[in-house]
Motif scaffolding. Structure first.
Motif, short mmCIF file in Angstrom:
data_model
loop_
_atom_site.label_atom_id
_atom_site.label_comp_id
_atom_site.label_asym_id
_atom_site.label_seq_id
_atom_site.Cartn_x
_atom_site.Cartn_y
_atom_site.Cartn_z
N CYS A 6 0.83 -1.20 0.00
CA CYS A 6 0.00 0.00 0.00
C CYS A 6 0.86 1.25 0.00
CB CYS A 6 -0.92 0.02 1.22
SG CYS A 6 -2.09 -1.33 1.30
N GLU A 160 -15.09 -5.08 0.04
CA GLU A 160 -14.14 -5.12 -1.08
C GLU A 160 -12.95 -4.18 -0.89
OE1 GLU A 160 -12.37 -3.47 -4.65
OE2 GLU A 160 -13.93 -2.43 -3.49
N ASN A 161 -13.18 -3.08 -0.17
CA ASN A 161 -12.11 -2.09 0.02
C ASN A 161 -11.46 -2.19 1.40
OD1 ASN A 161 -14.32 -1.19 1.49
ND2 ASN A 161 -13.99 0.98 1.01
N GLU A 162 -11.70 -3.27 2.12
CA GLU A 162 -11.09 -3.47 3.44
C GLU A 162 -9.97 -4.50 3.36
OE1 GLU A 162 -14.16 -2.63 7.01
OE2 GLU A 162 -14.65 -4.40 5.83
#
Length: 208
Positions: A6, A160-162
């Motif tokens: 990330c 989905e975004n975790e």
């Protein structure tokens, strides 16, 4: 999946029309001398109508016979600071949901564990950064019985975004582990750091 992958790639100003989760607010107030002043801050746009708090933080203690109690923690990349943060499980409250119900739901969704509310009251209403935003929460104490079948193979129900990594730290080692994580470049969420400082104060000054 690795949180090490990330990174922040771009940062731009955000107009109020495009903001979905927060908004900027200018508050006009009078100080103790009667002088009128301005204050800039942020507000969440997600608080349900009729609710006076945004969500919960969860002090989830893992219990297993013969083992010291451990705190369930998480690693999660936080774009505003560009770092992986050491956090307690947490989440926003839904409409018509108590703080305790929110805690058990969020715990299961983020970690896969089924917990039980401990025999302590929820915390007082806590404000995360009152000079910057109006965000607030209750801390909820939850016990996780590792001998139960439902907790032997936990499967998080992440969105989905975790992207969350769970791990545990013995309560007695929390202060030292926070120091170690800090040296390794992780960010320490204030809720975790405050818990660790509290434990350290008890040990140093023998309050109990």
């Amino acid at each position: 999946m690795s949180l090490a992958n990330c990174k922040v790639t771009e940062t731009n100003p955000l107009s109020g029309e495009d903001a979905k989760w927060v908004k900027l607010v200018k508050t006009v107030y009078t100080d103790p001398n009667g002088t009128t002043r301005d204050w800039e801050s942020a507000e969440r746009c997600t608080r349900p109508v009729g609710v006076d708090y945004d969500g919960v933080g969860i002090v989830a203690v893992m219990e297993h016979p013969g083992q010291p109690p451990a705190l369930l923690l998480q690693k999660q990349f936080r774009p505003p600071i560009g770092k992986v943060c050491i956090e307690v499980p947490a989440g926003l409250v839904d409409a018509n949901e108590t703080a305790e119900e929110c805690a058990l739901r969020e715990l299961y969704e983020e970690t896969g564990y089924r917990g039980e509310i401990a025999e302590t009251e929820k915390s007082c209403l806590m404000f995360n950064d009152p000079g910057m935003c109006n965000t607030n929460l209750h801390m909820i104490h939850v016990k996780i019985d590792l001998t139960k079948e439902e907790n032997k193979n936990p499967k998080p129900q992440l969105e989905e975004n975790e992207f969350i990594e769970c791990f545990t730290v013995p309560l007695k080692d929390l202060y030292a582990e926070c120091k170690r994580f800090d040296k390794e470049g992780y960010a320490i969420d204030a809720r975790v750091g405050t818990l660790a400082e509290g434990f350290e104060l008890v040990k140093k000054w023998n309050f109990l």
